[in-house]
Each structure stands twice: as C-alpha cells, then as structure tokens.
Design an enzyme around this catalytic site. Structure first.
Site, PDB file in Angstrom:
ATOM      1  N   CYS A  28       0.830  -1.215   0.000  1.00  0.00           N
ATOM      2  CA  CYS A  28       0.000   0.000   0.000  1.00  0.00           C
ATOM      3  C   CYS A  28       0.858   1.256   0.000  1.00  0.00           C
ATOM      4  CB  CYS A  28      -0.919   0.023   1.215  1.00  0.00           C
ATOM      5  SG  CYS A  28      -2.076  -1.345   1.242  1.00  0.00           S
TER       6      CYS A  28
HETATM    7  C1  BEZ Z   1       0.505  -4.784   1.755  1.00  0.00           C
HETATM    8  O1  BEZ Z   1       0.011  -3.680   1.555  1.00  0.00           O
HETATM    9  O2  BEZ Z   1       1.690  -4.979   1.629  1.00  0.00           O
HETATM   10  C2  BEZ Z   1      -0.367  -5.970   2.127  1.00  0.00           C
HETATM   11  C3  BEZ Z   1      -1.545  -5.782   2.830  1.00  0.00           C
HETATM   12  C4  BEZ Z   1      -2.297  -6.892   3.187  1.00  0.00           C
HETATM   13  C5  BEZ Z   1      -1.873  -8.159   2.803  1.00  0.00           C
HETATM   14  C6  BEZ Z   1      -0.701  -8.324   2.058  1.00  0.00           C
HETATM   15  C7  BEZ Z   1       0.052  -7.226   1.714  1.00  0.00           C
END
Ligand code: BEZ
Length: 222
Positions: free
Chosen positions: A46
C-alpha cells in the site's frame, strides 16, 4: 449478491478524509474520479502504491481526473502514514489527494472493495485493491479488482483512463485495441457502418484483411 459494477451509480457516501468530510458525488463533480482502496495503512504494498499514485497525480490532473484513496483506518492514522508515503517517494511528491477513512468497513462493502481472504487482527475483512473510475454521471466506468498481494500498475491505470476518455470523446464510436497507447490508432466500434465511419472520420480508416472478409476490424487515427 453482485456488488457495485460497471454502469452502477457509486453510492453517495459522506466520509471523513485527510482533507475533511467528503461526499463522493460532490467530489466527483462534473469530471472523472478514481476511487482506489488499500487493505490498511502502514502496509508495504500500500505504501508503494500510494507513493506511486502521488507521482502520477499531475498526469491525472491534466486530464481532469481526481484521485480519492480509501483505507480502513482513521484520519489520524492516514496522516501519520502520509509521512511514510512521502518519505518513501524520496520527498519528490506530496500526497495531494485525499484518503477516505473507513474504520467501520461499511464504505468498502458498499463500494464492492472487500477482500474476503484478508482479515485484520480481529478477523474483520479488509479491503481488496479495488479501483473504480467514476464518470461525470457518477456511474462506474471501469473497475480493477486485485488481491492484497498484487500492487497495481499506475501506467495501466493512466492508460485505461486515456482509453475511457478517448472513447467518451468520440461518443463511444471508437474503442482502443489491445495494448493501445495514446497516439496510436483506435478501432471503430461495431455498429458503426462504413458509410457512417467515412462521415465521422474524414481522415479515413484502414480495414484489416481477415479470412471472414466481414471488414469489422477498422483502424482510424483519433
Ligand atoms: C501490503 O500492503 O503490503 C499488504 C496488505 C495486506 C496483505 C498483504 C500485503
């Protein structure tokens, strides 16, 4: 039950954001907007996506397209996270677009942005990496639906927006072929006769010579 999809009016929710209260339809206004969700603040993919989107913000602005992020944490958390996002981007791009807060997860359900496989520490569903391009009529024009494990390609978001704007500019009488990029030929939509096409596209068009000889694949400069 099917969720929000192409052609549906996006719900006119009012939510807190890093830019104060936002009512979605007012925010979209008379132009286009991209609403894109993130599983949670302070998560690795994110942060890279948010920083990437900040780097593309000027390109979307040039096209009259507004950006609107949403993540299932509160505004205070979003503000703290923004510092990380801007630092990750090397301080080159400020985060100029708002991030909606949806700690209760109600908005993501209404926006069809829930990932049933991703849960927070309390076992509550998190958002997927969903993205809706909303038009001036407040209807969804295009959606991406990615799992939490796949970061989106912002070049592709921009390319898809350019395709949508090109089709809209020509009243839906053109479409863009596979791997199209701005500046390349579009195709004339099915349902437009050759006679109509000659009037609409005085620059002419080229018809691909295919075995069926139906002449349905017609390229034109737009
Ligand atoms: C991420 O943003 O890296 C992420 C969020 C939830 C699950 C897997 C990755």
């Amino acid at each position: 039950m099917p969720g929000l999809t192409i052609g549906d009016t996006v719900p006119n929710l009012e939510l807190d954001s890093t830019h104060g209260k936002i009512r979605i339809h007012d925010y979209v206004g008379d132009g286009y907007a991209i609403i894109f969700s993130h599983p949670a603040d302070f998560t690795p993919v994110c942060t890279t996506e948010m920083a990437a989107m900040a780097g593309y913000a000027k390109e979307f602005e040039k096209r009259g397209v507004k950006l609107l992020g949403i993540s299932c944490d509160d505004v205070e958390s979003h503000r703290e996270w923004t510092k990380d996002i801007e630092a990750y981007g090397g301080g080159k791009h400020k985060l100029t677009y708002p991030i909606l807060a949806d700690p209760g997860r109600d908005a993501i359900r209404q926006l069809n942005m829930v990932d049933p496989d991703e849960k927070d520490a309390k076992g509550v569903s998190l958002p997927s990496r969903a993205l809706h391009v909303v038009g001036p009529d407040k209807a969804v024009k295009l959606s991406f639906l990615y799992p939490a494990t796949t970061g989106r390609n912002m070049d592709e978001v921009l390319r898809a927006v350019d395709s949508l704007l090109t089709a809209a500019k020509h009243g839906g009488k053109v479409a863009t072929p596979a791997n199209w990029k701005p500046g390349e030929c579009a195709v004339i939509a099915p349902g437009v006769s050759d006679e109509e096409a000659r009037k609409m596209f005085p620059q002419g068009f080229e018809t691909a010579d295919l075995p069926c000889k139906k002449g349905y694949l017609r390229f034109t400069k737009v």
